[in-house]
Write a protein that holds these residues in place. Structure first.
Motif, PDB file in Angstrom:
ATOM      1  N   SER A 165       0.829  -1.196   0.000  1.00 10.75           N
ATOM      2  CA  SER A 165       0.000   0.000   0.000  1.00 10.75           C
ATOM      3  C   SER A 165       0.870   1.254   0.000  1.00 10.75           C
ATOM      4  CB  SER A 165      -0.944  -0.001   1.202  1.00 10.75           C
ATOM      5  OG  SER A 165      -0.181  -0.054   2.395  1.00 10.75           O
ATOM      6  N   PHE A 166       2.003   1.191   0.688  1.00  7.09           N
ATOM      7  CA  PHE A 166       2.880   2.357   0.691  1.00  7.09           C
ATOM      8  C   PHE A 166       3.466   2.587  -0.705  1.00  7.09           C
ATOM      9  CE2 PHE A 166       6.665   4.866   1.569  1.00  7.09           C
ATOM     10  CZ  PHE A 166       6.135   5.856   2.381  1.00  7.09           C
ATOM     11  N   LEU A 167       3.799   1.503  -1.393  1.00  6.15           N
ATOM     12  CA  LEU A 167       4.331   1.636  -2.750  1.00  6.15           C
ATOM     13  C   LEU A 167       3.284   2.224  -3.693  1.00  6.15           C
ATOM     14  CD1 LEU A 167       6.559  -1.536  -3.258  1.00  6.15           C
ATOM     15  CD2 LEU A 167       7.247   0.802  -2.715  1.00  6.15           C
ATOM     16  N   ILE A 226       9.043   2.417 -10.052  1.00  5.99           N
ATOM     17  CA  ILE A 226       8.667   1.571  -8.926  1.00  5.99           C
ATOM     18  C   ILE A 226       7.663   0.481  -9.327  1.00  5.99           C
ATOM     19  CG2 ILE A 226       7.478   1.622  -6.687  1.00  5.99           C
ATOM     20  CD1 ILE A 226       8.508   4.549  -6.424  1.00  5.99           C
ATOM     21  N   GLY A 227       7.889  -0.743  -8.864  1.00  3.33           N
ATOM     22  CA  GLY A 227       6.886  -1.782  -9.040  1.00  3.33           C
ATOM     23  C   GLY A 227       7.392  -3.064  -9.674  1.00  3.33           C
ATOM     24  N   ALA A 287      13.369   6.362  -8.742  1.00  2.76           N
ATOM     25  CA  ALA A 287      13.287   5.206  -9.638  1.00  2.76           C
ATOM     26  C   ALA A 287      12.896   3.929  -8.900  1.00  2.76           C
ATOM     27  CB  ALA A 287      14.622   5.000 -10.355  1.00  2.76           C
ATOM     28  N   GLY A 288      13.155   3.882  -7.604  1.00  8.49           N
ATOM     29  CA  GLY A 288      12.840   2.672  -6.851  1.00  8.49           C
ATOM     30  C   GLY A 288      13.439   2.733  -5.468  1.00  8.49           C
ATOM     31  N   GLY A 289      13.519   1.565  -4.826  1.00  4.08           N
ATOM     32  CA  GLY A 289      14.090   1.537  -3.488  1.00  4.08           C
ATOM     33  C   GLY A 289      13.704   0.276  -2.758  1.00  4.08           C
TER      34      GLY A 289
END
Lengths: 319, 319
Positions: free
Chosen positions: B4-6, B23-24, B116-118
């Motif tokens: 949910s945070f993403l 992200i994803g 970009a992500g994490g």
């Protein structure tokens, strides 16, 4: 510690052409590439992802690299360089850093990854001491070892393998054998970079994911992202011998371990029937087993006689 | 929490052309660039680099981005995208992550950086739960918030600004004013990316470093890397008003604060006399003050009458 440890590291890190300027400046410089870059980051933390009392820190360092390499493989990319960040307990910080780096450097050497840089901090150290240290009481001196690695690679010609590209009618393949990694394999997984490279040459991979949280859970994620479902050939799922061994202790079945254990770091790929046939005819060094076919009805399914029966994904969600 | 945070994050992160796939998925894809890439990583940890009991976590998030942006500026690079890794205390993990990200996104928006992500982990969470959680007693639930950011950018035509390129006879310039950042500036530093970009157009910068650990300490590092020394014009050092204010409380002189306080995140650059004159004639939006000249005798020096007197570097070493 940092200056002398960095000097040691510089001596240990091989020069590779992908890094033009490595450890020792404010940032590193990576050689230009005509390809898009592929990047990922994953951290492992003592007490969450490993247990320092139980696991060899050399293995833990190796694993921290391998799980990131697996992410690059799952996108169809090639890994080139790494940035390594360690947060170290104050007690034995240098020893711990040395052991972790030993495993990181083993993986780097095995997969031709250049260590381009990173960061080292010690809890309650004075990384930036002008914030003061008046807050001694708030944190335990046992703050956990945390390893965060960023991998940078490149994406050869063609698209990245997203989770969302699977198509109805695709054949779904899984590499290797799954289940029971907790018996030890989870510390020294083999990231499927070479398999990924070969598959990219051979086939048009529609979607892919690596198994970090469990075959069924990661398969469910891939299906959900693609808006499809899968009709599984349950008996075809390649169960690892470790799942059989673990079942003797756990009271669960080998299948249950294969279905829901995490940290296999095998690849799941979704390809056309034609590509699946092509792949099946070639020895890729790692077994690729067809476990099902993508269908329009979302979810995970098995056929029992002429009916579909829904299967619940199981595994280990993050957080 | 992670899923949910993403989803929330995906909604908050702007699409920017430098990130083709964000992200994803298992990894992100950055658009191809004809230039070499410049990469750096820096972490900030509660109790070491900030104090959560005292500092606003939005500011801390901003700072975690800004110190990395400053590193890119110090190399003459342009920053493009970031990977953000958080290790979160279990208590209030979502609230903490939200506040930290608020500051990260402020900095990202200000400097056109794509997230970009994490990775997100919660201490004692079940990031990869098949390692078990049998070790409850070893770590305090108060394990500290840690933020690790990797920045990826590109290096325009020409070499990176290394620490090691300063030449005897170079003019040494420092941006802005230094000292006393602890009064609050250290949480919201202005990374000198725009100044760096302008300087790159105007001059051939021989060497550069950003001031993270103190003017004299970082200057000493630059000199040592270059194998030169500096004859300082002590009276020219641009002392920040905060150093004057802090001196009234600390019993130290404003000069001492300017000399040794860390976290100014100003740039020190070493350029030829000719370039220094060219730069001096142009308004760059930020003052650039000449503080000395590079000499062959290593170390930091001031001239007292006709003699050289050696000055000791002071500041905050890492670890």
């Amino acid at each position: 510690m940092e200056q002398s440890f960095l000097a040691y590291l510089r001596g240990r890190c091989r020069s590779l052409p992908q890094v033009e300027l490595g450890i020792g400046d404010d940032a590193a410089v990576l050689a230009a590439s005509p390809h898009p870059r592929i990047v990922c980051t994953d951290q492992v933390i003592d007490g969450v992802d490993f247990l320092s009392a139980q696991h060899d820190l050399v293995d833990v360092g190796y694993k921290a690299m391998a799980i990131n390499l697996s992410d690059i493989a799952a996108m169809g990319g090639q890994a080139e360089s790494a940035l390594v960040t360690l947060a170290l307990p104050k007690k034995n910080a240098t020893k711990i850093a040395g052991e972790v780096y030993e495993g990181i450097l083993q993986a780097a050497s095995e997969f031709q990854i250049a260590i381009a840089g990173g960061d080292l901090s010690t809890y309650r150290g004075r990384d930036v001491a002008n914030t003061g240290d008046s807050d001694e009481s708030r944190h335990n001196t046992e703050s956990p070892l945390a390893i965060s690695i960023t991998l940078i690679g490149s994406l050869p010609d063609g698209p990245a393998w997203k989770r969302s590209g699977a198509q109805v009618g695709d054949a779904v393949l899984v590499s290797g054998h799954v289940g029971g990694s907790i018996l030890g394999r989870h510390l020294r997984p083999t990231p499927r970079l070479e398999l990924s490279r070969r598959l990219r040459e051979l086939a048009d991979v529609h979607a892919a994911i690596d198994i970090s949280d469990g075959l069924s859970l990661d398969l469910d994620r891939l299906c959900a992202a693609s808006g499809v479902g899968i009709e599984l050939d349950i008996d075809a799922i390649p169960i690892h011998q470790d799942a059989l061994r673990l079942a003797q202790q756990s009271g669960r079945t080998p299948f249950e371990h294969a279905w829901s254990d995490g940290e296999d770091f095998e690849l799941i790929v979704s390809v056309s029937e034609a590509d699946a046939s092509k792949i099946a005819a070639i020895d890729l060094g790692v077994p690729l087993t067809r476990i099902g076919t993508m269908v329009g009805r979302t979810g995970l399914w098995k056929r029992v006689d002429s009916k579909f029966e829904r299967l619940a994904p199981q595994g280990h969600s993050h957080l």
